[in-house]
Write an enzyme that holds these catalytic residues in place. Sequence first.
Site, PDB file in Angstrom:
ATOM      1  N   ASP A 296       0.856  -1.186   0.000  1.00  0.00           N
ATOM      2  CA  ASP A 296       0.000   0.000   0.000  1.00  0.00           C
ATOM      3  C   ASP A 296       0.893   1.237   0.000  1.00  0.00           C
ATOM      4  O   ASP A 296       1.498   1.560   1.024  1.00  0.00           O
ATOM      5  CB  ASP A 296      -0.907   0.020   1.233  1.00  0.00           C
ATOM      6  CG  ASP A 296      -1.998  -1.033   1.179  1.00  0.00           C
ATOM      7  OD1 ASP A 296      -2.594  -1.215   0.111  1.00  0.00           O
ATOM      8  OD2 ASP A 296      -2.260  -1.676   2.216  1.00  0.00           O
TER       9      ASP A 296
ATOM     10  N   ARG B  81      -7.522  10.069   2.183  1.00  0.00           N
ATOM     11  CA  ARG B  81      -6.966   9.076   1.252  1.00  0.00           C
ATOM     12  C   ARG B  81      -7.566   9.257  -0.140  1.00  0.00           C
ATOM     13  O   ARG B  81      -7.047   8.688  -1.108  1.00  0.00           O
ATOM     14  CB  ARG B  81      -7.250   7.668   1.758  1.00  0.00           C
ATOM     15  CG  ARG B  81      -6.583   7.333   3.080  1.00  0.00           C
ATOM     16  CD  ARG B  81      -7.086   6.007   3.627  1.00  0.00           C
ATOM     17  NE  ARG B  81      -6.705   4.886   2.773  1.00  0.00           N
ATOM     18  CZ  ARG B  81      -7.316   3.695   2.816  1.00  0.00           C
ATOM     19  NH1 ARG B  81      -8.346   3.491   3.630  1.00  0.00           N
ATOM     20  NH2 ARG B  81      -6.903   2.721   2.017  1.00  0.00           N
TER      21      ARG B  81
ATOM     22  N   LYS C 132      -8.688   1.344  -6.335  1.00  0.00           N
ATOM     23  CA  LYS C 132      -9.428   0.792  -5.202  1.00  0.00           C
ATOM     24  C   LYS C 132     -10.312   1.864  -4.567  1.00  0.00           C
ATOM     25  O   LYS C 132     -10.042   3.070  -4.735  1.00  0.00           O
ATOM     26  CB  LYS C 132      -8.453   0.195  -4.178  1.00  0.00           C
ATOM     27  CG  LYS C 132      -7.473   1.201  -3.546  1.00  0.00           C
ATOM     28  CD  LYS C 132      -6.494   0.475  -2.636  1.00  0.00           C
ATOM     29  CE  LYS C 132      -5.666   1.446  -1.824  1.00  0.00           C
ATOM     30  NZ  LYS C 132      -4.658   0.777  -0.978  1.00  0.00           N
ATOM     31  N   HIS C 133     -11.405   1.475  -3.911  1.00  0.00           N
ATOM     32  CA  HIS C 133     -11.943   0.149  -3.592  1.00  0.00           C
ATOM     33  C   HIS C 133     -13.285   0.035  -4.310  1.00  0.00           C
ATOM     34  O   HIS C 133     -14.245   0.698  -3.914  1.00  0.00           O
ATOM     35  CB  HIS C 133     -12.146  -0.016  -2.097  1.00  0.00           C
ATOM     36  CG  HIS C 133     -10.914   0.324  -1.276  1.00  0.00           C
ATOM     37  ND1 HIS C 133     -10.575   1.625  -0.918  1.00  0.00           N
ATOM     38  CD2 HIS C 133      -9.925  -0.472  -0.755  1.00  0.00           C
ATOM     39  CE1 HIS C 133      -9.458   1.612  -0.196  1.00  0.00           C
ATOM     40  NE2 HIS C 133      -9.038   0.357  -0.076  1.00  0.00           N
TER      41      HIS C 133
ATOM     42  N   HIS D 266     -12.480  -2.450   7.998  1.00  0.00           N
ATOM     43  CA  HIS D 266     -11.515  -3.243   8.756  1.00  0.00           C
ATOM     44  C   HIS D 266     -12.180  -3.856   9.991  1.00  0.00           C
ATOM     45  O   HIS D 266     -11.738  -4.896  10.482  1.00  0.00           O
ATOM     46  CB  HIS D 266     -10.340  -2.380   9.212  1.00  0.00           C
ATOM     47  CG  HIS D 266      -9.451  -1.934   8.107  1.00  0.00           C
ATOM     48  ND1 HIS D 266      -9.733  -0.814   7.347  1.00  0.00           N
ATOM     49  CD2 HIS D 266      -8.301  -2.456   7.597  1.00  0.00           C
ATOM     50  CE1 HIS D 266      -8.781  -0.664   6.443  1.00  0.00           C
ATOM     51  NE2 HIS D 266      -7.906  -1.643   6.558  1.00  0.00           N
TER      52      HIS D 266
ATOM     53  N   ASP E  42      -9.774  -6.885  -1.320  1.00  0.00           N
ATOM     54  CA  ASP E  42      -9.168  -6.227  -0.165  1.00  0.00           C
ATOM     55  C   ASP E  42      -8.795  -7.349   0.809  1.00  0.00           C
ATOM     56  O   ASP E  42      -9.152  -8.520   0.604  1.00  0.00           O
ATOM     57  CB  ASP E  42     -10.153  -5.239   0.459  1.00  0.00           C
ATOM     58  CG  ASP E  42      -9.454  -4.122   1.226  1.00  0.00           C
ATOM     59  OD1 ASP E  42      -8.248  -4.262   1.513  1.00  0.00           O
ATOM     60  OD2 ASP E  42     -10.112  -3.117   1.549  1.00  0.00           O
TER      61      ASP E  42
END
Length: 541
Positions: free
Chosen positions: A73, A141, A171-172, A184, A269
Site C-alpha cells: 500500500d 486518502r 481501489k476500492h 476493517h 481487499d
Amino acid sequence: MSVDGGALRARLCRLVCVPVRDHDGSDADALVEERERFPWGGYIVFGGDPGAVPELLMRLRDASAERLLLASDLERGLGQQLRGATTFPPPMSLGAAGNPDLCYRVGRATAAEATAAGLNCVFAPVLDLANEPANPIVCTRAFGDDPEAVGRLGAALIEGLQDGGVLATAKHFPGHGRTRLDSHSTLPVVRDPAADLLSADVEPFRHAVRVGVALVMSAHVAYPTLADGGASDRDFGGGCDGTPATLSRAVLTRLLRDELGFRGAVVSDALMMGALAGEDPAGLAARALEAGIDCLLYPPEPRSLVDALVRRIEGGGLSLSVVERAERNRAAALARLEPRPGSEGSDGRRGSGRVGAAERLDCAGGADLALEAARAGLVRLGSARAAAWPDAGRSLMLLLLDGGIERGDVVLPQVAAAPGREFRWLEPAAGPVRLPDDLAEFESVYLAYFSPVRAWKGRSGFSREAAAVGAALFATRPDAALLSFSSPFIVADVPGAREAILAFGEAAACQIAVGEVLAGRRTPAGHLPVRLGPQPGVRSA
C-alpha cells in the site's frame, strides 16, 4: 472429480497474496523455505527494515519459477512503508492542487522507489470519493468528492505508476466513500440508489479502466441496490441486506467487467478484515473466486485455506474453471511487467530490487517533489479580516496529537520556529488535557491538529476530548488559527474558528509547507477538493 492434489494446491497458492509484516531479516530463511510446499503467488509488504525487505523480495523472486506479485500500500509513496523513502502528501492534497501532471510525476517517483525496493505492484490509487464527512477510513486518502476530478487525477497517477514499470491498482471498487463504518472492523452497507452510485462513485473507475489500469481492488462493502438477486449475491452473514462487493458477481463481473470493460486482474481487499467475519474462510474464498476475484489478498490462515479449497474442488463444491479464469487474469496482469525500452520497471522475477542496507531507497528529487506537492495542495480558509502572516510579537502553537501519530512524527517545532514562538503539546491519549492559563499573553495562537486516517481507529476527525479542546480554544481566542494536518471536515467542529490552513496530511513536506506560509514566504493556492457545507466560521479565502 480426478485432480492431482499436489499440483492443484500449488495452483491455488499462486492465487494467494500473503503478508510480510515488519520484516527485519530474521525470518527470511523460513519465508523462502515455505515456498517449497506453499508457493504463494504474491506478498504484500507492511513496514520493515529498508535493507532487509529488498533482500527478502530478491530471494523470494529467485526461489520462484513463476512471476510473483510483490505489492504494498503506497498511497503516500514508499515512505508510507519503509523509512528513508519519500513520503508524499496524501491524495487529498493532490486533489487540492488539481494538477494531473503533478499526479503523474508523483506516480513515476513512487514507481521508481517501489522498484528499487523490489516491488512490482502498488496498491494505489484510492478512487473512492470523499463524499461522507463521517467516513472513518477514506477521508484524506481520496482526491476529493468530485467524480470527474477524482477520475482525472487518479488516471494520471495510474499512468505515472505504470509508465514507471509497476502495476497500479484502482481501489476500492465500486467505491467506499459513502460509508460511515470502517470495513476493517465491520461490514458497511450503502443503500443509495444504483443510479447515484453509477453516476458518481463508479465514475473514477471508468477513468482508470480507460487508461488501462492493471488491477482493481474490491471493497468489503455491501451495495444492495447493485445486486442482481443471483445465487452468488445471496445475503451475507445472516442479517445483512446485501453481500460485500468482494463476494458479488453482480458488482465484479456484470458491472466491472461486462459494463465497464475491465480486462485486468481483480484483487480482493484483505480477507482478514472484520467486514468478512461470519463465514468460514474456505467458503468465503470460494465465493470471492466465483464472484470474479483473481487474487485472494491476506486471508487468515492461508495454508489451511488452500488445503480446504483443494478439498472443495475435489468434492465438486468449486469449479476448476473458476481457478483457470483467475490464473489467466493474474498471468495477463503480470505479463505487463516485461521490460520495455526506457522503463525502470521490473520483470517481476529477477534482476531488480537488489538494494543493500547502505543504499538509498528515495529517488532523486523525491523530497523536492513531495514539497512541491505539499505547497500546491495547501488551502487557506478564512475571513477577509484575518490577520496576515507572519505574526509579530509572542505567539503560541498548540500541537494537538489526536491518535495515530507520535511526537517524533511532528517537525513543526523545527520548521515553523520563529522569534517569540512557543510550542506546547496536547495529547488526549496521555490523559486529560486543558488549555494553558496564559493564552491571553500571546498575540497570536495556533492550534495544529494531527490525526491521521488509520485502520480500526473508527474516526477521521476529532475525538470527543480533542473537539472539546478546540471548541474551548476558539471560544476563548476567536482570533486563533487552525492548522489541520488531517481531515478538512473538522472545521465543522470548531465553528468559532475564523482562519484555517488545510494541509490534509502529517507528512514532513506538509509541515514544511505550512511553516513557509507562517513565515510569510508562501501563500496557499490550493482549492478545497470537498464540500464542507455552510460554516459559521471559516470560509474560502
